[in-house]
Design a protein around this motif. Sequence first.
Motif, mmCIF file in Angstrom:
data_model
loop_
_atom_site.group_PDB
_atom_site.id
_atom_site.type_symbol
_atom_site.label_atom_id
_atom_site.label_comp_id
_atom_site.label_asym_id
_atom_site.label_seq_id
_atom_site.Cartn_x
_atom_site.Cartn_y
_atom_site.Cartn_z
ATOM 1 N N ARG A 94 -33.082 42.083 65.345
ATOM 2 C CA ARG A 94 -32.954 41.587 66.723
ATOM 3 C C ARG A 94 -34.297 41.121 67.268
ATOM 4 O O ARG A 94 -34.369 40.130 67.991
ATOM 5 N N ALA A 95 -35.369 41.822 66.940
ATOM 6 C CA ALA A 95 -36.683 41.457 67.460
ATOM 7 C C ALA A 95 -37.217 40.181 66.818
ATOM 8 O O ALA A 95 -38.013 39.476 67.437
ATOM 9 N N HIS A 96 -36.780 39.857 65.624
ATOM 10 C CA HIS A 96 -37.314 38.699 64.910
ATOM 11 C C HIS A 96 -36.359 37.514 64.860
ATOM 12 O O HIS A 96 -36.553 36.597 64.067
ATOM 13 N N ARG A 97 -35.344 37.518 65.676
ATOM 14 C CA ARG A 97 -34.443 36.364 65.668
ATOM 15 C C ARG A 97 -35.086 35.203 66.420
ATOM 16 O O ARG A 97 -35.932 35.393 67.314
ATOM 17 N N VAL A 98 -34.674 34.014 66.072
ATOM 18 C CA VAL A 98 -35.221 32.812 66.696
ATOM 19 C C VAL A 98 -34.374 32.487 67.910
ATOM 20 O O VAL A 98 -33.150 32.420 67.835
ATOM 21 N N THR A 99 -35.014 32.312 69.029
ATOM 22 C CA THR A 99 -34.311 31.921 70.252
ATOM 23 C C THR A 99 -34.788 30.541 70.667
ATOM 24 O O THR A 99 -35.697 29.965 70.061
ATOM 25 N N SER A 100 -34.219 30.022 71.741
ATOM 26 C CA SER A 100 -34.644 28.710 72.222
ATOM 27 C C SER A 100 -36.008 28.799 72.908
ATOM 28 O O SER A 100 -36.671 27.793 73.098
ATOM 29 N N GLU A 101 -36.427 30.002 73.289
ATOM 30 C CA GLU A 101 -37.678 30.162 74.015
ATOM 31 C C GLU A 101 -38.887 30.318 73.100
ATOM 32 O O GLU A 101 -40.008 30.086 73.515
ATOM 33 N N LYS A 102 -38.662 30.765 71.879
ATOM 34 C CA LYS A 102 -39.816 31.001 71.016
ATOM 35 C C LYS A 102 -39.459 30.694 69.567
ATOM 36 O O LYS A 102 -38.295 30.715 69.182
#
Length: 107
Positions: free
Chosen positions: A40-48
């Motif tokens: 969960r901490a290393h997933r790719v989001t649109s913000e980063k």
Amino acid sequence: MAALGVPLRTLRALLRELRHAAGRSYRDSPAYRHVVAAFRAHRVTSEKLCRAQQELHFQAATYLCLLRSVREHEALHREYHGRGERSPQEVAGLVGFKLPQQPGGKG
């Protein structure tokens, strides 16, 4: 290890191996909580853009390979490990022979 594949598939396979190792209460284990929190901490989001995602995925795939190998090794060890000394009659039966009867009813 060839291609890494999809991270979600690796996560599911890793959790499946943890379930094999820990039994039905695998969700209460610290390993389960750590793996899920790390993904969960290393997933790719649109913000980063997370550069460590590939590193985490590689480590997860390596750990998955280790868990699978340990489980398969234990299964092979249980199946083929020697069970101690066998009697001559038992060994002859394994290869399909019968020991001859000794005269006088011995053996």
